[in-house]
Design an enzyme around this catalytic site. Structure first.
Site, PDB file in Angstrom:
ATOM      1  N   ASP A 187       0.868  -1.188   0.000  1.00  0.00           N
ATOM      2  CA  ASP A 187       0.000   0.000   0.000  1.00  0.00           C
ATOM      3  C   ASP A 187       0.898   1.229   0.000  1.00  0.00           C
ATOM      4  O   ASP A 187       2.092   1.142   0.310  1.00  0.00           O
ATOM      5  CB  ASP A 187      -0.916   0.019   1.232  1.00  0.00           C
ATOM      6  CG  ASP A 187      -1.847   1.228   1.240  1.00  0.00           C
ATOM      7  OD1 ASP A 187      -2.349   1.616   0.161  1.00  0.00           O
ATOM      8  OD2 ASP A 187      -2.069   1.826   2.306  1.00  0.00           O
ATOM      9  N   SER A 188       0.307   2.372  -0.304  1.00  0.00           N
ATOM     10  CA  SER A 188       1.072   3.608  -0.240  1.00  0.00           C
ATOM     11  C   SER A 188       1.397   3.978   1.212  1.00  0.00           C
ATOM     12  O   SER A 188       2.314   4.752   1.450  1.00  0.00           O
ATOM     13  CB  SER A 188       0.274   4.738  -0.895  1.00  0.00           C
ATOM     14  OG  SER A 188      -0.996   4.817  -0.290  1.00  0.00           O
ATOM     15  N   TYR A 233      -0.900   8.589  -2.854  1.00  0.00           N
ATOM     16  CA  TYR A 233      -0.981   8.275  -4.273  1.00  0.00           C
ATOM     17  C   TYR A 233      -2.251   8.889  -4.879  1.00  0.00           C
ATOM     18  O   TYR A 233      -2.292   9.227  -6.056  1.00  0.00           O
ATOM     19  CB  TYR A 233      -1.065   6.759  -4.479  1.00  0.00           C
ATOM     20  CG  TYR A 233       0.231   5.983  -4.365  1.00  0.00           C
ATOM     21  CD1 TYR A 233       1.365   6.501  -3.751  1.00  0.00           C
ATOM     22  CD2 TYR A 233       0.305   4.699  -4.896  1.00  0.00           C
ATOM     23  CE1 TYR A 233       2.536   5.750  -3.653  1.00  0.00           C
ATOM     24  CE2 TYR A 233       1.470   3.948  -4.805  1.00  0.00           C
ATOM     25  CZ  TYR A 233       2.585   4.475  -4.186  1.00  0.00           C
ATOM     26  OH  TYR A 233       3.727   3.725  -4.100  1.00  0.00           O
ATOM     27  N   GLY A 234      -3.275   9.000  -4.046  1.00  0.00           N
ATOM     28  CA  GLY A 234      -4.612   9.337  -4.532  1.00  0.00           C
ATOM     29  C   GLY A 234      -4.740  10.694  -5.181  1.00  0.00           C
ATOM     30  O   GLY A 234      -5.743  10.982  -5.840  1.00  0.00           O
ATOM     31  N   CYS A 291      -4.172  -1.518  -2.041  1.00  0.00           N
ATOM     32  CA  CYS A 291      -4.355  -0.086  -2.285  1.00  0.00           C
ATOM     33  C   CYS A 291      -5.294   0.037  -3.472  1.00  0.00           C
ATOM     34  O   CYS A 291      -4.991  -0.458  -4.567  1.00  0.00           O
ATOM     35  CB  CYS A 291      -3.000   0.554  -2.595  1.00  0.00           C
ATOM     36  SG  CYS A 291      -3.101   2.288  -3.058  1.00  0.00           S
ATOM     37  N   ASN A 292      -6.428   0.683  -3.234  1.00  0.00           N
ATOM     38  CA  ASN A 292      -7.395   0.845  -4.321  1.00  0.00           C
ATOM     39  C   ASN A 292      -6.844   1.721  -5.431  1.00  0.00           C
ATOM     40  O   ASN A 292      -7.080   1.468  -6.613  1.00  0.00           O
ATOM     41  CB  ASN A 292      -8.670   1.483  -3.776  1.00  0.00           C
ATOM     42  CG  ASN A 292      -9.454   0.531  -2.904  1.00  0.00           C
ATOM     43  OD1 ASN A 292     -10.362  -0.130  -3.364  1.00  0.00           O
ATOM     44  ND2 ASN A 292      -9.090   0.444  -1.638  1.00  0.00           N
ATOM     45  N   THR A 293      -6.093   2.757  -5.047  1.00  0.00           N
ATOM     46  CA  THR A 293      -5.586   3.699  -6.041  1.00  0.00           C
ATOM     47  C   THR A 293      -4.604   2.991  -6.975  1.00  0.00           C
ATOM     48  O   THR A 293      -4.691   3.118  -8.199  1.00  0.00           O
ATOM     49  CB  THR A 293      -4.912   4.888  -5.327  1.00  0.00           C
ATOM     50  OG1 THR A 293      -5.820   5.395  -4.349  1.00  0.00           O
ATOM     51  CG2 THR A 293      -4.549   5.985  -6.293  1.00  0.00           C
ATOM     52  N   GLU A 334      -3.826   8.811   8.357  1.00  0.00           N
ATOM     53  CA  GLU A 334      -2.366   8.694   8.533  1.00  0.00           C
ATOM     54  C   GLU A 334      -1.909   9.458   9.779  1.00  0.00           C
ATOM     55  O   GLU A 334      -0.900   9.152  10.372  1.00  0.00           O
ATOM     56  CB  GLU A 334      -1.631   9.225   7.293  1.00  0.00           C
ATOM     57  CG  GLU A 334      -1.779   8.337   6.056  1.00  0.00           C
ATOM     58  CD  GLU A 334      -0.836   7.133   6.041  1.00  0.00           C
ATOM     59  OE1 GLU A 334       0.315   7.253   6.487  1.00  0.00           O
ATOM     60  OE2 GLU A 334      -1.271   6.062   5.571  1.00  0.00           O
ATOM     61  N   CYS A 385     -11.090   2.576  -0.380  1.00  0.00           N
ATOM     62  CA  CYS A 385      -9.722   2.981  -0.047  1.00  0.00           C
ATOM     63  C   CYS A 385      -9.366   2.190   1.201  1.00  0.00           C
ATOM     64  O   CYS A 385     -10.165   2.131   2.148  1.00  0.00           O
ATOM     65  CB  CYS A 385      -9.669   4.490   0.218  1.00  0.00           C
ATOM     66  SG  CYS A 385      -8.074   5.029   0.874  1.00  0.00           S
ATOM     67  N   THR A 386      -8.190   1.577   1.197  1.00  0.00           N
ATOM     68  CA  THR A 386      -7.858   0.692   2.326  1.00  0.00           C
ATOM     69  C   THR A 386      -7.599   1.455   3.625  1.00  0.00           C
ATOM     70  O   THR A 386      -7.471   0.843   4.677  1.00  0.00           O
ATOM     71  CB  THR A 386      -6.655  -0.209   1.986  1.00  0.00           C
ATOM     72  OG1 THR A 386      -5.593   0.601   1.485  1.00  0.00           O
ATOM     73  CG2 THR A 386      -7.035  -1.252   0.969  1.00  0.00           C
ATOM     74  N   HIS A 387      -7.547   2.770   3.543  1.00  0.00           N
ATOM     75  CA  HIS A 387      -7.446   3.545   4.781  1.00  0.00           C
ATOM     76  C   HIS A 387      -8.807   3.648   5.486  1.00  0.00           C
ATOM     77  O   HIS A 387      -8.862   3.871   6.695  1.00  0.00           O
ATOM     78  CB  HIS A 387      -6.958   4.962   4.494  1.00  0.00           C
ATOM     79  CG  HIS A 387      -5.482   5.045   4.248  1.00  0.00           C
ATOM     80  ND1 HIS A 387      -4.874   4.511   3.139  1.00  0.00           N
ATOM     81  CD2 HIS A 387      -4.488   5.596   4.986  1.00  0.00           C
ATOM     82  CE1 HIS A 387      -3.571   4.749   3.200  1.00  0.00           C
ATOM     83  NE2 HIS A 387      -3.316   5.402   4.311  1.00  0.00           N
TER      84      HIS A 387
HETATM   85  N1  DGL Z   1      -4.846   3.335   0.680  1.00  0.00           N
HETATM   86  C1  DGL Z   1      -4.901   3.882  -0.643  1.00  0.00           C
HETATM   87  C2  DGL Z   1      -6.129   3.346  -1.361  1.00  0.00           C
HETATM   88  O1  DGL Z   1      -6.625   2.288  -1.022  1.00  0.00           O
HETATM   89  C3  DGL Z   1      -4.882   5.376  -0.767  1.00  0.00           C
HETATM   90  C4  DGL Z   1      -3.884   6.151  -0.063  1.00  0.00           C
HETATM   91  C5  DGL Z   1      -3.229   7.207  -0.916  1.00  0.00           C
HETATM   92  O2  DGL Z   1      -3.867   8.143  -1.392  1.00  0.00           O
HETATM   93  O3  DGL Z   1      -2.021   7.048  -1.110  1.00  0.00           O
HETATM   94  O4  DGL Z   1      -6.591   3.952  -2.290  1.00  0.00           O
END
Ligand code: DGL
Length: 283
Positions: A20-21, A52-53, A83-85, A162, A195-197
């Protein structure tokens, strides 16, 4: 000639890379650990280059491919893009860059939505990063299953998570603004955490939805992904019978502060992370 003695060698331990990011993918690792306890896990959080998003497809693909190559070179024989992104913008690039099987989060998430709303034409609200929303990866995956997805970008949520502000009034205010606006666009039966967050603030999301009068069911793509990885690995968890399997082991790599990763990561993984390796993947 006597028959060959059957081999008593233990089957090789799968090494599962989870990427993941940042810390969000730890929600997938957390769901995987009890499901495939026989594995060794290598988690990489590209914390130095997060989020990343908010970045372009080319940049996300470059970062994600570098991270995936690192995990494959480290000996992983299965890779979960938690990570979805990165899944939405770079799954094909990642699959072309490594020779091991790669699972992303979007398809398992969309399938979980379909299981929640079996009738065709059901409405799903997808909360995700701006890049994931712009890719329309969820809209496409949901449409293929006969579901209508309304995708809403929630760019402030990743930095809040975060920061560890998972139960903070500011996070609740931000959620209230995003969800109020989202519910003017659709009346969802399910809300997909794209989003995994976001599973880390699932309680706050659910409470905000209820306060706004929505009864939508929350779907955690982290859980759905862990279940898909378990099925792909052909692992049958032996929950009810005594097991001789060793406990799962994991190691973590972060591209930014290892101290912060230990502190925040232990909170998100809900188990101590005693040691984190620092990794420099460049800019
Ligand atoms: N956890 C990432 C996701 O699932 C997003 C975090 C990011 O923006 O880097 O999309």
């Amino acid at each position: 000639m006597s028959a060959p003695t059957p081999s008593l060698a233990a089957p090789p331990r799968p090494i599962i890379g989870v990427f993941d990011s940042g810390f969000g993918g730890l929600t997938v690792l957390r769901a995987l650990l009890p499901r495939v306890p026989s594995a060794h896990y290598i988690y990489l959080g590209d914390t130095a280059r997060l989020p990343y998003g908010a970045k372009s497809q080319a940049t996300i693909a470059r970062y994600a491919v570098e991270s995936a190559r690192f995990l494959a070179d480290r000996g992983c024989n299965y890779l979960v893009i938690a990570c979805n992104t990165a899944t939405a913008l770079a799954l094909d690039d990642i699959r072309s860059a490594v020779t091991i099987p790669v699972l992303g989060v979007i398809e398992p998430g969309a399938l979980a939505a379909k299981r929640t709303i079996p009738e065709p034409g059901g409405d799903v609200l997808v909360l995700a990063t701006a890049a994931t929303v712009q890719s329309h990866a969820y809209r496409t995956a949901c449409a293929a299953l006969g579901l209508r997805a309304t995708e809403v970008a929630c760019p402030l949520l990743v930095p809040l998570v975060e920061e560890g502000w998972t139960d903070h009034p500011v996070t609740r205010d931000v959620l209230s603004i995003y969800l109020t606006e989202a519910l003017t666009r659709c009346a969802p039966q399910a809300v997909l955490l794209g989003c995994t967050h976001y599973p880390l603030i699932a309680d706050a999301i659910e409470q905000t939805l209820r306060s706004l009068g929505s009864t939508a069911i929350l779907i955690d793509s982290a859980d759905a992904t862990a279940a898909a990885a378990t099925a792909a690995l052909g692992h049958i968890p032996s929950r009810d019978t005594p097991t001789t399997e060793p406990p799962p082991t994991f190691e973590c790599f972060a591209t930014d502060s290892v101290e912060k990763f230990k502190r925040m990561g232990s909170f998100f993984l809900r188990r101590p992370i005693d040691h984190v390796h620092h990794l420099d993947l460049g800019g």
